[in-house]
Design a protein around this motif. Structure first.
Motif, PDB file in Angstrom:
ATOM      1  N   PRO A 120     -35.442  81.218  34.461  1.00  9.35           N
ATOM      2  CA  PRO A 120     -34.937  80.145  35.326  1.00  9.35           C
ATOM      3  C   PRO A 120     -34.443  78.940  34.527  1.00  9.35           C
ATOM      4  O   PRO A 120     -35.102  78.480  33.601  1.00  9.35           O
ATOM      5  CB  PRO A 120     -36.160  79.762  36.173  1.00  9.35           C
ATOM      6  N   PHE A 121     -33.269  78.450  34.915  1.00  6.50           N
ATOM      7  CA  PHE A 121     -32.663  77.300  34.242  1.00  6.50           C
ATOM      8  C   PHE A 121     -32.624  76.084  35.175  1.00  6.50           C
ATOM      9  O   PHE A 121     -33.170  75.031  34.883  1.00  6.50           O
ATOM     10  CB  PHE A 121     -31.250  77.679  33.769  1.00  6.50           C
ATOM     11  N   HIS A 122     -31.986  76.244  36.347  1.00 10.84           N
ATOM     12  CA  HIS A 122     -31.763  75.092  37.237  1.00 10.84           C
ATOM     13  C   HIS A 122     -31.895  75.562  38.675  1.00 10.84           C
ATOM     14  O   HIS A 122     -31.449  76.647  39.017  1.00 10.84           O
ATOM     15  CB  HIS A 122     -30.354  74.546  36.977  1.00 10.84           C
ATOM     16  N   ASP A 123     -32.530  74.733  39.483  1.00 11.39           N
ATOM     17  CA  ASP A 123     -32.863  75.145  40.839  1.00 11.39           C
ATOM     18  C   ASP A 123     -32.527  74.030  41.817  1.00 11.39           C
ATOM     19  O   ASP A 123     -31.982  73.010  41.448  1.00 11.39           O
ATOM     20  CB  ASP A 123     -34.369  75.467  40.869  1.00 11.39           C
ATOM     21  N   GLY A 124     -32.940  74.188  43.016  1.00 15.21           N
ATOM     22  CA  GLY A 124     -32.768  73.152  44.030  1.00 15.21           C
ATOM     23  C   GLY A 124     -32.066  73.716  45.227  1.00 15.21           C
ATOM     24  O   GLY A 124     -30.844  73.720  45.299  1.00 15.21           O
ATOM     25  N   PRO A 125     -32.825  74.222  46.206  1.00 19.27           N
ATOM     26  CA  PRO A 125     -32.210  74.858  47.367  1.00 19.27           C
ATOM     27  C   PRO A 125     -31.341  73.881  48.151  1.00 19.27           C
ATOM     28  O   PRO A 125     -31.403  72.670  47.949  1.00 19.27           O
ATOM     29  CB  PRO A 125     -33.424  75.277  48.220  1.00 19.27           C
ATOM     30  N   GLU A 126     -30.531  74.433  49.059  1.00 17.97           N
ATOM     31  CA  GLU A 126     -29.713  73.586  49.939  1.00 17.97           C
ATOM     32  C   GLU A 126     -30.633  72.808  50.879  1.00 17.97           C
ATOM     33  O   GLU A 126     -31.653  73.334  51.339  1.00 17.97           O
ATOM     34  CB  GLU A 126     -28.766  74.462  50.774  1.00 17.97           C
ATOM     35  N   CYS A 127     -30.270  71.570  51.158  1.00 20.25           N
ATOM     36  CA  CYS A 127     -31.092  70.759  52.050  1.00 20.25           C
ATOM     37  C   CYS A 127     -30.228  69.697  52.719  1.00 20.25           C
ATOM     38  O   CYS A 127     -29.049  69.546  52.402  1.00 20.25           O
ATOM     39  CB  CYS A 127     -32.245  70.107  51.285  1.00 20.25           C
ATOM     40  N   LEU A 128     -30.839  68.971  53.646  1.00 24.98           N
ATOM     41  CA  LEU A 128     -30.190  67.819  54.261  1.00 24.98           C
ATOM     42  C   LEU A 128     -30.517  66.602  53.398  1.00 24.98           C
ATOM     43  O   LEU A 128     -31.692  66.314  53.152  1.00 24.98           O
ATOM     44  CB  LEU A 128     -30.712  67.609  55.683  1.00 24.98           C
ATOM     45  N   ILE A 129     -29.488  65.921  52.916  1.00 22.83           N
ATOM     46  CA  ILE A 129     -29.676  64.705  52.113  1.00 22.83           C
ATOM     47  C   ILE A 129     -29.151  63.554  52.973  1.00 22.83           C
ATOM     48  O   ILE A 129     -28.046  63.651  53.514  1.00 22.83           O
ATOM     49  CB  ILE A 129     -28.895  64.807  50.787  1.00 22.83           C
ATOM     50  N   ASN A 261     -26.179  69.825  51.072  1.00 19.89           N
ATOM     51  CA  ASN A 261     -25.807  70.191  49.703  1.00 19.89           C
ATOM     52  C   ASN A 261     -27.071  70.583  48.946  1.00 19.89           C
ATOM     53  O   ASN A 261     -28.170  70.587  49.493  1.00 19.89           O
ATOM     54  CB  ASN A 261     -25.088  69.004  49.025  1.00 19.89           C
ATOM     55  N   TRP A 262     -26.896  70.889  47.673  1.00 17.25           N
ATOM     56  CA  TRP A 262     -28.021  71.295  46.833  1.00 17.25           C
ATOM     57  C   TRP A 262     -28.939  70.106  46.541  1.00 17.25           C
ATOM     58  O   TRP A 262     -28.477  68.980  46.362  1.00 17.25           O
ATOM     59  CB  TRP A 262     -27.504  71.875  45.513  1.00 17.25           C
ATOM     60  N   PHE A 263     -30.206  70.377  46.470  1.00 20.07           N
ATOM     61  CA  PHE A 263     -31.230  69.366  46.171  1.00 20.07           C
ATOM     62  C   PHE A 263     -30.867  68.557  44.925  1.00 20.07           C
ATOM     63  O   PHE A 263     -31.132  67.360  44.839  1.00 20.07           O
ATOM     64  CB  PHE A 263     -32.571  70.082  45.961  1.00 20.07           C
ATOM     65  N   GLY A 264     -30.251  69.224  43.958  1.00 23.29           N
ATOM     66  CA  GLY A 264     -29.907  68.566  42.691  1.00 23.29           C
ATOM     67  C   GLY A 264     -29.046  67.327  42.847  1.00 23.29           C
ATOM     68  O   GLY A 264     -29.137  66.388  42.054  1.00 23.29           O
ATOM     69  N   PHE A 265     -28.231  67.303  43.912  1.00 27.09           N
ATOM     70  CA  PHE A 265     -27.361  66.140  44.092  1.00 27.09           C
ATOM     71  C   PHE A 265     -28.131  64.946  44.653  1.00 27.09           C
ATOM     72  O   PHE A 265     -27.724  63.806  44.471  1.00 27.09           O
ATOM     73  CB  PHE A 265     -26.147  66.503  44.951  1.00 27.09           C
ATOM     74  N   ALA A 266     -29.241  65.222  45.314  1.00 26.06           N
ATOM     75  CA  ALA A 266     -30.125  64.125  45.731  1.00 26.06           C
ATOM     76  C   ALA A 266     -30.781  63.519  44.494  1.00 26.06           C
ATOM     77  O   ALA A 266     -30.812  62.300  44.314  1.00 26.06           O
ATOM     78  CB  ALA A 266     -31.183  64.645  46.697  1.00 26.06           C
ATOM     79  N   ALA A 267     -31.265  64.403  43.622  1.00 25.34           N
ATOM     80  CA  ALA A 267     -31.908  63.931  42.388  1.00 25.34           C
ATOM     81  C   ALA A 267     -30.934  63.115  41.540  1.00 25.34           C
ATOM     82  O   ALA A 267     -31.294  62.080  40.964  1.00 25.34           O
ATOM     83  CB  ALA A 267     -32.435  65.120  41.599  1.00 25.34           C
ATOM     84  N   MET A 268     -29.692  63.572  41.486  1.00 17.13           N
ATOM     85  CA  MET A 268     -28.666  62.876  40.700  1.00 17.13           C
ATOM     86  C   MET A 268     -28.502  61.424  41.175  1.00 17.13           C
ATOM     87  O   MET A 268     -28.267  60.523  40.373  1.00 17.13           O
ATOM     88  CB  MET A 268     -27.344  63.642  40.831  1.00 17.13           C
ATOM     89  N   ASP A 284     -34.557  66.443  53.590  1.00 20.54           N
ATOM     90  CA  ASP A 284     -35.335  67.163  54.596  1.00 20.54           C
ATOM     91  C   ASP A 284     -34.747  68.562  54.746  1.00 20.54           C
ATOM     92  O   ASP A 284     -33.702  68.859  54.172  1.00 20.54           O
ATOM     93  CB  ASP A 284     -35.293  66.422  55.938  1.00 20.54           C
ATOM     94  N   VAL A 285     -35.426  69.377  55.547  1.00 18.08           N
ATOM     95  CA  VAL A 285     -34.874  70.707  55.829  1.00 18.08           C
ATOM     96  C   VAL A 285     -33.650  70.543  56.721  1.00 18.08           C
ATOM     97  O   VAL A 285     -33.476  69.512  57.379  1.00 18.08           O
ATOM     98  CB  VAL A 285     -35.919  71.638  56.502  1.00 18.08           C
ATOM     99  N   LEU A 286     -32.801  71.554  56.746  1.00  8.09           N
ATOM    100  CA  LEU A 286     -31.574  71.504  57.535  1.00  8.09           C
ATOM    101  C   LEU A 286     -31.865  71.505  59.034  1.00  8.09           C
ATOM    102  O   LEU A 286     -32.876  72.055  59.462  1.00  8.09           O
ATOM    103  CB  LEU A 286     -30.712  72.742  57.239  1.00  8.09           C
ATOM    104  N   PRO A 287     -30.951  70.920  59.830  1.00 11.74           N
ATOM    105  CA  PRO A 287     -31.060  71.084  61.274  1.00 11.74           C
ATOM    106  C   PRO A 287     -30.893  72.567  61.634  1.00 11.74           C
ATOM    107  O   PRO A 287     -30.463  73.372  60.803  1.00 11.74           O
ATOM    108  CB  PRO A 287     -29.868  70.279  61.820  1.00 11.74           C
TER     109      PRO A 287
END
Length: 412
Positions: A120-129, A261-268, A284-287
């Motif tokens: 594993p290198f990079h993760d972050g499932p899709e979510c509501l940001i 979008n991907w969790f990673g963009f929230a972290a960014m 949060d989780v998606l609608p």
């Protein structure tokens, strides 16, 4: 030309945090190990990365020593013998705390009947940001209540999502209700389509494991998606030009209230010096449809070693190094998403990115795309279907039926 005697070549997904992290990893690794090879980092967007590593056999024939490969493509690469199988190395000299150091959901897609072809290198499932500063504003709450007769809260259903997107859509302030990434690269729209389908209780495959998208959930999901993406009263007007990275940058620039979008963009948004929304967002989780549960998509990135690499010993040693706790955390602080449980729970990281621990919750609702050796071709058909839905007035039912016919041809 790539000279394997003097250089070590890595195929890297184009994304500033990945590029800076990989350079730091290599410099640290050489300092520690005494490796004298020079790094040749080949940075590519998704399409080119897939083409050069797999379609043109770059990993199989030794053009690259190591590559970032996402789990959409891992099965295709495995059946075409593109990757070095890592089992012998793992047995002799395993990565630190392997496998317990990772969530099981990040170790399955690269494991084919016990043969492990990536780490594993990079993760972050899709979510509501979303912009929590807007949702928590007393003025916004009062205005929303006055306009719609109900309280403003994080959307639980897609109907709520549309209404909130409309409420926050303020082009004069360069603020839009939501952002989607609809750039036609065989990924973004396919992921969005699957999320719409899953959050309506649908599935991409039938009970026999065949791809079947001519279903009620599929038609409902595509209908919703085509309507919202085209609706300039709810969505950022550049959505059709945005891939996931560009959408993430626009959100970071304060141009939207919500984004799928991907969790990673929230972290960014928390770690990038240029962020205009640092400290103002949450995830949060998606609608979902009113009577369904949420879903997420788990597509993650792997480090793989090319079957044709002339530097396999160094390559595995480097992979062990970059996946240790310290470097997994470093990737996270650069703006990527570390994959180790230790990073998810790290106090320093959660102080900077206060929702980092939510990765655990997102993984519990995350689904996987079907593993098919021709998934890239099937995804192209779905991509074309979604783009036709966005760009034409052809009835959704007809578009779905046509796409299914093409998929049936591919499945023969």
């Amino acid at each position: 030309m790539h000279n394997p005697q003097q250089t070590f070549r890595i195929a890297v997904r184009k994304f500033a945090p990945f590029e800076s992290a990989m350079q730091k990893f290599w410099d640290k690794y050489c300092l520690q190990s005494g490796c004298k090879l020079e790094l040749d980092m080949v940075v590519m967007d998704l399409h080119e990365l897939h083409e050069r590593t797999l379609t043109n056999n770059g990993l199989a024939n030794g053009d690259f020593d190591v590559a970032h490969i996402n789990t959409d493509w891992i099965y295709e690469g495995f059946v075409n013998d593109a990757f070095e199988v890592l089992n012998d190395n793992i047995e002799i000299n395993p990565p630190v705390n392997f496998p317990e150091g990772w969530s099981k959901s990040l170790l399955s897609l690269q494991n084919f009947d016990g043969k492990i072809v990536g780490l594993p290198f990079h993760d972050g499932p899709e979510c509501l940001i979303y912009r929590k500063d807007l949702f928590e504003s007393h003025k916004e709450q009062a205005d929303y209540l006055a306009k719609y007769g109900k309280n403003l809260r994080v959307p639980q259903t897609w109907e709520d999502f549309m209404q909130i997107a409309e409420f926050f859509n303020r082009p004069a302030d360069n603020l839009y209700g939501s952002i989607f990434a609809c750039y036609p690269d065989g990924h973004n729209t396919v992921f969005d389509y699957c999320l719409q389908l899953w959050t309506r209780g649908g599935s991409v495959v039938d009970k026999n494991g065949s791809i079947n998208i001519n279903t009620k959930g599929s038609i409902e999901g595509l209908n919703f998606y085509r309507n919202i993406v085209k609706d300039k009263t709810k969505v950022h007007p550049s959505s059709d030009k945005f891939d996931s990275v560009a959408a993430g940058l626009a959100f970071m620039n304060g141009e939207a209230a919500m984004m799928i979008n991907w969790f990673g963009f929230a972290a960014m948004c928390e770690v990038d010096a240029n962020s205009k929304v640092k400290g103002k967002i949450y995830v949060d989780v998606l609608p979902s449809a009113a009577d369904q549960i949420s879903a997420s998509l788990n597509v993650y990135w792997l480090y793989t070693i090319g079957k044709g690499s002339k530097n396999k010993t160094i390559a595995y040693d480097f992979l062990r190094f970059v996946t240790n706790q310290e470097n997994d955390k470093l990737l996270t602080l650069e703006g990527g998403i570390g994959c180790r449980i230790s990073s998810w729970n790290d106090a320093e990281i959660n102080k900077i990115i206060p929702y980092y621990h939510k990765l655990d919750v997102l993984h519990t609702v995350a689904k996987m795309l079907p593993q098919k050796k021709n998934w890239a071709q099937i995804a192209t058909v779905i991509d074309e279907m979604v783009l036709a839905a966005i760009n034409t007035n052809e009835p959704t039912e007809i578009l779905v039926e046509l796409a299914q016919q093409k998929i049936n041809e591919l499945e023969k």
